[in-house]
Design a protein around this motif. Structure first.
Motif: not given
Length: 331
Positions: A62, A83, A112, A118, A121, A125
């Motif tokens: 991320e 996640t 994602k 956030l 999606n 995920p």
């Protein structure tokens, strides 16, 4: 009228509380702790390693993606930690660590971030990554480690052997005659109901202890992070339909990943309906699909596929169940 100039006019919402994305994610992480502790007691310390790899990989992917694309950094909201934890909970404890990293990349980058991050999606995920891994690494994703039936949950380390999950055993001996469960069908060779409830059975590392998952779910309901509508409906439909199809409904509740999926994945804010009625429809659909796949499909477990399919239907459920504001016009 002399005080009218002191009034402050602002747009809604006018009622605020202390809720935030970060606070909600922390509550979910707290709710996952009992299942994590139970999993370590059942399967050993490699559980902690798999969870650590998944969480750190999700956070890293991320951060890297947002760095490369020059997006605001969002690792501080802990959604990537959720996640990673849920993905790890859907993996066997014997999973090769590089495959866990691969699954984390699928979850964060493909499902994602490529859809906007956030809140944008379309699917869960962790669920999607688990399905991709299941299709890509069929052997390692079904290499289940089964603790011995007679071993206490609280004794570490627990001896175990590679073997089929209770759902796989039920799948091989399925009796689809109506109400066959009244004859105690399909339980020979399976762990006791108590052992399946506390988690001494084969399965993914975070799904086996239904007791720990239930404790986490109650915590989330008390904290008002989730509502009961989707989880309870999901579980109830699986119980009733499996009984009608000649299965043992108690074993269907405790033998697979139903509690993990119903409590922690069918309640995702982004990919599940926004209204309580919509959540009930979501739970009904997920329950129906889960039992159909378990009983008639090619795979013994159907929770992940059911939730993913209902994720796709969520926009339509939202549209069908949206409420009309007082005085508003229906579009």
């Amino acid at each position: 009228m002399q005080y009218m100039d002191k009034l402050t006019v602002s747009v809604s919402p006018h009622i605020h509380d202390n809720s935030s994305t970060r606070r909600i994610m922390i509550d979910v992480l707290i709710a996952l702790v009992p299942a994590l502790v139970a999993s370590i007691l059942i399967f050993g310390w490699r559980v902690a390693l798999v969870v650590a790899v998944c969480v750190s990989s999700c956070v890293l992917f991320e951060w890297l993606f947002e760095k490369i694309t020059k997006r605001p950094n969002t690792i501080g909201d802990y959604s990537a930690c959720i996640t990673g934890t849920l993905l790890a909970f859907n993996l066997p404890v014997t999973i090769p660590l590089w495959q866990a990293v691969f699954g984390s990349a699928i979850a964060i980058i493909l499902v994602k971030q490529l859809f906007g991050g956030l809140g944008k999606n379309f699917a869960n995920p962790a669920i999607t990554a688990r399905i991709v891994m299941f299709l890509a690494f069929a052997t390692t994703m079904t290499n289940w480690y089964s603790p011995n039936e007679g071993t206490s949950l609280w004794v570490y380390p627990i001896d175990g052997v590679a073997g089929a999950t209770p759902l796989a055993l039920m799948y091989r001996t399925a009796d689809t005659a109506p109400f066959a469960f009244l004859r105690s069908a399909n339980v020979e060779g399976l762990p006791s109901i108590w052992n399946m409830f506390i988690g001494v059975r084969g399965g993914s590392l975070g799904e086996t202890s239904n007791l720990a998952l239930l404790v986490g779910g109650i915590y989330l309901i008390i904290r008002r992070v989730i509502t009961w509508h989707a989880p309870l409906t999901f579980i109830a439909v699986v119980f009733v339909l499996s009984a009608l199809l000649g299965q043992n409904p108690i074993y269907h509740l405790f033998a697979g990943g139903l509690f993990l999926g119903a409590i922690f994945m069918a309640t995702d804010y982004v990919t599940t309906p926004q209204t309580n009625l919509g959540r009930v429809y979501f739970g009904i659909g997920a329950g129906l699909l889960t039992v159909i796949i378990r009983v008639y499909g090619s795979y013994p477990e159907g929770v992940s596929f059911a939730i993913l399919f209902m994720n796709i239907l969520t926009p339509y459920i939202n549209k069908f169940t949206e409420t009309k504001p007082l005085g508003g016009m229906k579009v």
